[in-house]
Design an enzyme around this catalytic site. Structure first.
Site, PDB file in Angstrom:
ATOM      1  N   HIS A  21      -4.707   1.790 -45.367  1.00 34.09           N
ATOM      2  CA  HIS A  21      -3.964   1.084 -44.312  1.00 34.09           C
ATOM      3  C   HIS A  21      -2.650   0.507 -44.849  1.00 34.09           C
ATOM      4  CE1 HIS A  21      -7.246   1.457 -41.434  1.00 34.09           C
ATOM      5  NE2 HIS A  21      -8.065   1.080 -42.389  1.00 34.09           N
ATOM      6  N   TYR A  59     -13.522  -6.372 -48.061  1.00 31.77           N
ATOM      7  CA  TYR A  59     -12.239  -6.868 -47.576  1.00 31.77           C
ATOM      8  C   TYR A  59     -11.825  -8.170 -48.268  1.00 31.77           C
ATOM      9  CZ  TYR A  59     -11.772  -3.384 -43.878  1.00 31.77           C
ATOM     10  OH  TYR A  59     -11.601  -2.214 -43.188  1.00 31.77           O
TER      11      TYR A  59
END
Length: 465
Positions: A39, A331
């Protein structure tokens, strides 16, 4: 305070005594942060979420209680596989991270533009991403890596057959759907809960279904930042994009009776399209997302923005989905890696990032091969969902829609070595012999044409995955 210049003169104090210069240089050396490993390419905007329908019968989340209630938010759109400088219209899964500033803390929705993913086993994720990124030997894209991985992991076929259709190319963020993908538990005061899947449907309609692969390539060449530019300019002129939020709800007592596992992220929660004889889970609209303000400082407000599926609020719990469980660790861990040298607080202070940090990998065989010791076994419904999707395409649009899927697959697979091609044909045959035969025919025609024209096979770095 503006710095004055440093003029070289003899018999003056050495430059190392110029502490202002040293401070400026040291700040310059540290003003960039590590790029997201996934990303990396992205853009973002601010907005708000408004509740439009009463869902208090299934929900005890403060942000969603009360028709008309509005909650400020910030979002970041992104590509997935390639680096920050890559084109936005590439054939790739796209992401949307949303951070809602609720009265009870930050609630993050970490979405992709499809309701299912390549894998259900989180141990496969590092190899999946390596297969889509640059060859560690040549630093070029190599279709052998991608298709070798796909053939070894047939649960990915459901998404692969979506990506290589017209649905796999995208021209702007404003008309992109976004799915949380995972089941979450929405709890009630009495201790009961429902499994819920949330997704966002663009009110502007899709932007990709009439585009060919050549159209996508032209767009990438002419303006690789076209989607970000389109979003920014639309918001600046007051053309604010909106999405309708839907929830699909499953009672935990009913979950075992469904014909698929709601914790398997390679399958979608069917709301009436396919599988044609599969369990249907109705959708309920409950809100509208509007993006209405661009950031003033992209780096501090968007690039430093982070997300995590573990950023929850009272009334929401994670399910047992193994991919979700792994992301809840990965994350925050990636944030500690990526933002450790940049502790500044952006306006919407993130608590978790939108990336994973796989470690170094040892290759015992040919350097571009991607393998894993943790392959989960394929199941019949892995092929069934892909088969139903392939057969549904002509009904979804028309026969040409399916034909273009075949062309896109053949174009990419024709750039692989023979050993990988044969693996892919065998894997496709488990989905549909028609699919395998048509792809094989398309590949062979391309190889024959290349041989007749004495044109060398397209280099991996120019591959169109």
């Amino acid at each position: 305070m503006e710095r004055s210049g440093t003029t070289p003169r003899f018999a003056q104090n050495p430059v190392v005594n110029d502490t202002g210069l040293l401070e400026a240089l040291s700040h310059f050396n540290r003003e960039k942060i590590p790029e997201r490993v996934v990303h990396a390419k992205g853009t973002g905007a601010y907005g708000e979420f408004e509740v439009t329908d009463d869902i208090s019968d299934i929900c005890n989340i403060d942000m969603l209680l009360g028709v008309g209630k509005k909650t400020p938010c910030v979002g970041r759109f992104s590509t997935t596989g390639l680096e920050r400088g890559s084109a936005e219209g590439i054939r790739d899964v796209k992401g949307l991270g949303l951070k809602f500033d609720t009265k009870e803390g930050n609630w993050d929705w970490v979405c992709i533009n499809f309701p299912y993913f390549f894998i259900r086993d989180p141990a496969k994720f590092p190899d999946l991403m390596h297969a889509q990124q640059r060859d560690p030997k040549t630093n070029l894209l190599n279709p052998n890596m991608y298709w070798d991985w796909v053939a070894d992991n047939p649960e990915s076929l459901h998404l692969v057959l979506t990506l290589f259709s017209k649905l796999g190319t995208m021209f702007n963020w404003r008309t992109m759907s976004a799915y949380l993908g995972h089941a979450y538990k929405w709890t009630m005061p009495d201790g009961s809960f429902k499994y819920v899947h949330v997704y966002l449907s663009p009110n502007g309609g899709p932007s990709n279904e009439n585009a060919s692969m050549d159209d996508a390539m032209d767009e990438n060449i002419n303006d690789p930042d076209g989607a970000s530019r389109d979003l920014y300019e639309a918001i600046e002129r007051g053309d604010f994009p909106t999405w309708t939020a839907y929830a699909q709800v499953v009672d935990p007592e009913d979950a075992p009776d469904l014909d698929f596992n709601i914790l398997d992220m390679t399958k979608h929660w069917n709301y009436g399209f396919y599988p044609k004889n599969g369990s249907v889970i109705p959708k309920r609209a409950f809100g509208t997302l509007t993006l209405n303000r661009n950031p003033e400082k992209y780096f501090s407000e968007i690039e430093c923005l982070t997300f995590s599926p573990s950023n929850l609020v009272p009334g929401v719990l994670p399910s047992e989905d193994p991919i979700l469980q792994a992301r809840m660790f990965a994350y925050p861990d990636a944030q500690r890696y990526r933002l450790g040298v940049n502790p500044e607080n952006p306006p919407a202070r993130p608590k978790k990032p939108l990336s994973l940090k796989p470690g170094s990998q040892k290759f015992d065989e040919w350097v571009s091969q991607v393998s894993s010791p943790a392959w989960s076994e394929a199941k019949e419904d892995d092929y069934e969902f892909a088969r139903e999707l392939y057969e549904w395409y002509p009904q979804f649009r028309d026969q040409e829609f399916q034909n273009e899927l075949i062309d896109n697959l053949a174009e990419s697979i024709s750039q692989t070595c023979d050993a990988v091609r044969q693996k892919v044909y065998r894997t496709f045959a488990l989905v549909s012999t028609d699919l395998a035969d048509r792809v094989r025919e398309g590949v062979e025609k391309r190889l024959e044409t290349a041989a007749t024209n004495s044109t060398p096979q397209e280099l991996p770095g120019r591959a169109r995955l």
